[in-house]
Scaffold this active site. Structure first.
Site, PDB file in Angstrom:
ATOM      1  N   GLU A 153      -1.725 -13.744   3.454  1.00 25.67           N
ATOM      2  CA  GLU A 153      -2.270 -12.935   4.470  1.00 25.67           C
ATOM      3  C   GLU A 153      -3.164 -11.770   3.664  1.00 25.67           C
ATOM      4  O   GLU A 153      -2.705 -11.284   2.599  1.00 25.67           O
ATOM      5  CB  GLU A 153      -1.434 -12.299   5.541  1.00 25.67           C
ATOM      6  CG  GLU A 153      -0.289 -11.729   5.136  1.00 25.67           C
ATOM      7  CD  GLU A 153      -0.278 -10.155   4.632  1.00 25.67           C
ATOM      8  OE1 GLU A 153      -1.350  -9.570   4.910  1.00 25.67           O
ATOM      9  OE2 GLU A 153       0.580  -9.402   4.121  1.00 25.67           O
ATOM     10  N   ALA A 255     -11.706   8.141  -4.496  1.00 23.55           N
ATOM     11  CA  ALA A 255     -10.784   8.884  -5.248  1.00 23.55           C
ATOM     12  C   ALA A 255     -10.155   9.630  -4.429  1.00 23.55           C
ATOM     13  O   ALA A 255     -10.348  10.095  -3.290  1.00 23.55           O
ATOM     14  CB  ALA A 255     -11.549   9.685  -6.408  1.00 23.55           C
ATOM     15  N   GLY A 260      -0.872   3.940  -1.858  1.00 20.48           N
ATOM     16  CA  GLY A 260       0.446   3.927  -1.452  1.00 20.48           C
ATOM     17  C   GLY A 260       0.776   2.562  -0.686  1.00 20.48           C
ATOM     18  O   GLY A 260       0.077   1.628  -0.851  1.00 20.48           O
ATOM     19  N   CYS A 263       2.247  -2.704  -0.046  1.00 21.33           N
ATOM     20  CA  CYS A 263       1.785  -3.756  -0.622  1.00 21.33           C
ATOM     21  C   CYS A 263       1.218  -3.571  -2.001  1.00 21.33           C
ATOM     22  O   CYS A 263       1.537  -3.976  -3.039  1.00 21.33           O
ATOM     23  CB  CYS A 263       0.667  -4.269   0.112  1.00 21.33           C
ATOM     24  SG  CYS A 263       1.237  -4.804   1.798  1.00 21.33           S
ATOM     25  N   ARG A 330       5.511   3.964   3.816  1.00 23.54           N
ATOM     26  CA  ARG A 330       6.307   3.263   2.779  1.00 23.54           C
ATOM     27  C   ARG A 330       5.251   3.506   1.575  1.00 23.54           C
ATOM     28  O   ARG A 330       4.113   3.416   1.807  1.00 23.54           O
ATOM     29  CB  ARG A 330       6.487   1.939   2.898  1.00 23.54           C
ATOM     30  CG  ARG A 330       7.651   1.476   3.972  1.00 23.54           C
ATOM     31  CD  ARG A 330       7.821   0.117   4.226  1.00 23.54           C
ATOM     32  NE  ARG A 330       6.533  -0.409   4.997  1.00 23.54           N
ATOM     33  CZ  ARG A 330       6.469  -1.486   5.270  1.00 23.54           C
ATOM     34  NH1 ARG A 330       7.367  -2.705   4.888  1.00 23.54           N
ATOM     35  NH2 ARG A 330       5.527  -2.059   6.161  1.00 23.54           N
TER      36      ARG A 330
HETATM   37  C1  UGA Z   1      -3.248  -4.260   1.370  1.00 21.95           C
HETATM   38  C2  UGA Z   1      -4.634  -4.923   1.011  1.00 21.95           C
HETATM   39  O1  UGA Z   1      -5.813  -4.217   1.445  1.00 21.95           O
HETATM   40  C3  UGA Z   1      -4.646  -6.047   2.094  1.00 21.95           C
HETATM   41  O2  UGA Z   1      -5.790  -6.922   1.855  1.00 21.95           O
HETATM   42  C4  UGA Z   1      -3.198  -6.958   2.063  1.00 21.95           C
HETATM   43  O3  UGA Z   1      -3.403  -8.197   2.789  1.00 21.95           O
HETATM   44  C5  UGA Z   1      -2.277  -6.244   2.100  1.00 21.95           C
HETATM   45  O4  UGA Z   1      -2.284  -4.791   0.962  1.00 21.95           O
HETATM   46  C6  UGA Z   1      -1.059  -6.718   1.986  1.00 21.95           C
HETATM   47  O5  UGA Z   1      -0.655  -7.311   1.069  1.00 21.95           O
HETATM   48  O6  UGA Z   1      -0.467  -6.820   2.952  1.00 21.95           O
HETATM   49  P1  UGA Z   1      -2.867  -2.385   2.931  1.00 21.95           P
HETATM   50  O7  UGA Z   1      -1.335  -1.854   1.987  1.00 21.95           O
HETATM   51  O8  UGA Z   1      -2.675  -2.124   4.378  1.00 21.95           O
HETATM   52  O9  UGA Z   1      -3.598  -3.451   2.488  1.00 21.95           O
HETATM   53  O10 UGA Z   1      -3.661  -0.933   2.470  1.00 21.95           O
HETATM   54  P2  UGA Z   1      -5.117  -0.584   1.805  1.00 21.95           P
HETATM   55  O11 UGA Z   1      -6.192  -0.434   2.893  1.00 21.95           O
HETATM   56  O12 UGA Z   1      -5.264  -1.708   0.967  1.00 21.95           O
HETATM   57  O13 UGA Z   1      -4.630   0.695   1.164  1.00 21.95           O
HETATM   58  C7  UGA Z   1      -3.742   0.844   0.204  1.00 21.95           C
HETATM   59  C8  UGA Z   1      -3.715   2.361  -0.247  1.00 21.95           C
HETATM   60  O14 UGA Z   1      -4.942   2.629  -1.257  1.00 21.95           O
HETATM   61  C9  UGA Z   1      -3.763   3.373   0.682  1.00 21.95           C
HETATM   62  O15 UGA Z   1      -2.894   4.458   0.209  1.00 21.95           O
HETATM   63  C10 UGA Z   1      -5.098   4.041   0.670  1.00 21.95           C
HETATM   64  O16 UGA Z   1      -5.036   5.248   0.913  1.00 21.95           O
HETATM   65  C11 UGA Z   1      -5.448   3.730  -0.714  1.00 21.95           C
HETATM   66  N1  UGA Z   1      -6.973   3.901  -1.109  1.00 21.95           N
HETATM   67  C12 UGA Z   1      -7.693   2.603  -0.480  1.00 21.95           C
HETATM   68  C13 UGA Z   1      -7.431   4.591  -1.938  1.00 21.95           C
HETATM   69  O17 UGA Z   1      -6.876   5.464  -2.678  1.00 21.95           O
HETATM   70  N2  UGA Z   1      -8.785   4.698  -2.148  1.00 21.95           N
HETATM   71  C14 UGA Z   1      -9.450   3.645  -1.727  1.00 21.95           C
HETATM   72  O18 UGA Z   1     -10.979   3.585  -1.841  1.00 21.95           O
HETATM   73  C15 UGA Z   1      -8.954   2.547  -0.811  1.00 21.95           C
END
Ligand code: UGA
Length: 449
Positions: A153, A255, A260, A263, A330
């Protein structure tokens, strides 16, 4: 015609997968060991915060295409495809803990009664399917045919329903033609996006590579952000300009406090272990991890720079979820920030639009830590306001009102939500990440010789 599906696990991935596949017309039985979760979901009460989920849950319970049970045999009897959506949390050594995956494999084995397709949806290290296959084969004997496939997924929390129903691509990892055609029957009628059909191990690796790459982008821009700060350059301008190059793209270049969640950090460390176990040098990915863990220190250094002494300072904290539109904490940076400020003797007033109750279970209120019902309440009498999650609600705060409530108008913004000039014009001392030193806009020096 809809297929009959069994889905093990009703966490973020399992529940979204269950309601969405039911929505597409399939008959879904979702299994969870926890009777409270099953009761709540059977009543139409979601156990997680996810936009769009409550409506789909109610709708599909009503149509009868979706039901929840604690009994694996209920689901197995009818199911043509069985999905594994159980958790694979990180172990202390960085590897993924596959105990729940193994448990489902052991549960499934004696219940096989004819061909079943068993599909990994949980994110797992490459070659986990071989272990599932081996476990089931050992316990079930030879007489029952089955295949193990991978269908990772790519759902983001906060937009998981949309990501499921409007995916960029679907990846099917299957090593037999029977498994391949069953999964194509499941997806092809409903989706127009590219469907990548590949081997099981390739599909497993695609998922971990995607998450490790997203993590790498974030640490990369955070590294550049530190340089921007020294040079008096705004990282948001650098990132958005770089992202206009279609080879690079603008996503995942914000940035701030870093990544976090359950995943990205987990999949990155799991991939590092898989690579190291296979003798491949992935020191670059180790740097991605190090840059990320240092983000909280960087933010706390700014808090100290702004407040000097932390003891007895009232600090409002806006946002504790690891990202907006979720109640999930988490791996959230807040889990690094809150205990350290609390330990330093600060008085914390915490507000999050959804995740407050989850943090409260870890850090119950005391005389130095309370939970507010709004951002303004958290800001009242504060010496400083800290932003840890980029909820939209915070972007639209009335800065004038905020300032009038605070003891000293200081904002330390871990997510670069505001334009520095806008906040400074409202009378704030504004600290953000990668946009020059504090409120001082460092202009290039003119040197006359
Ligand atoms: C992530 C992936 O984006 C999904 O494609 C994947 O399916 C999912 O893990 C999973 O393996 O189940 P998710 O953990 O929901 O999704 O969150 P993200 O949107 O990827 O964000 C992760 C972290 O990165 C957050 O803490 C967010 O604040 C941070 N982030 C995101 C940044 O610091 N900068 C950014 O430009 C984007």
């Amino acid at each position: 015609m809809g297929l009959k599906l069994g889905i093990f696990g009703t966490g973020y991935a399992g529940l979204v997968t269950s309601v969405c596949l039911a929505q597409l017309g399939h008959t879904v039985t979702a299994i969870d060991k926890d009777p409270d979760i099953v009761a709540s979901l059977s009543d139409g009460r979601p156990t997680i915060h996810e936009p769009g989920l409550p409506e789909l849950l109610t709708n599909n319970l009503q149509t009868g295409r979706l039901r929840f049970t604690t009994q694996a045999e209920d689901a197995m009897a009818a199911a043509e495809i069985v999905f594994l959506c159980v958790g694979t949390p990180p172990r202390a050594d960085g590897r993924a803990d596959l105990a729940q995956v193994e448990e489902v494999a052991r549960t499934i084995a004696p219940l096989l009664d004819g061909y079943k397709l068993i599909v990994e949806k949980s994110t797992v290290p490459a070659r986990t399917a071989d272990w599932i296959d081996w476990t089931i084969r050992r316990l079930a004997g030879r007489e029952h045919p089955f295949d193990v496939a991978s269908n990772p997924e790519f759902l983001r929390e906060g937009s998981a329903v949309r990501d499921f129903l409007q995916p960029d691509r679907i990846v099917i990892g299957a090593d037999s033609s029977r498994a391949r055609s069953l999964l194509l029957d499941l997806y092809e009628p409903s989706f127009e996006c590219p469907i990548v059909v590949t081997s099981v191990t390739t599909a497993e690796l695609i998922k971990q590579t995607a998450n490790a790459f997203l993590a790498t982008r974030i640490s990369f821009i955070n590294m550049i952000s530190d340089l921007c700060e020294k040079l008096g350059v705004d990282v948001t301008t650098v990132a958005s300009s770089v992202g206009l190059d279609s080879r690079i793209g603008g996503h995942f270049l914000s940035a701030g406090l870093g990544f976090g969640g359950s995943c990205l950090p987990k999949d990155l460390s799991s991939l590092i272990k898989v690579a190291e176990d296979n003798g491949v040098d992935v020191s670059m990915l180790r740097d991605v991890e190090h840059i990320n863990t240092a983000r909280v220190d960087r933010l706390l250094a700014k808090v100290e720079r702004a407040l000097w002494v932390l003891r007895d300072k009232v600090i409002g904290i806006l946002g504790v979820a690891f990202k907006p539109d979720t109640d999930d904490i988490r791996g959230a940076p807040s889990l690094g920030v809150v205990p350290r400020l609390h330990g330093a003797g600060s008085i914390l007033r915490i507000y999050d639009p959804a995740a407050g109750p989850n943090l409260q279970r870890l850090y119950p209120p005391d005389d130095r830590l309370t939970y507010a019902n709004s951002a303004l309440e958290a800001a009242r009498d504060a010496h400083a306001l800290l932003i840890l999650t980029d909820w939209n609600e915070f972007r639209s705060l009335d800065l004038g009102q905020l300032r009038s409530l605070m003891r000293t108008p200081i904002i330390v913004d871990g997510r670069n939500l505001f334009e520095p000039a806008q906040v400074q014009a409202a009378g704030f001392e504004y600290y953000s990440l990668g946009r020059g030193e504090a409120t001082l806009r460092v202009e290039p020096k003119r040197v006359y010789v």
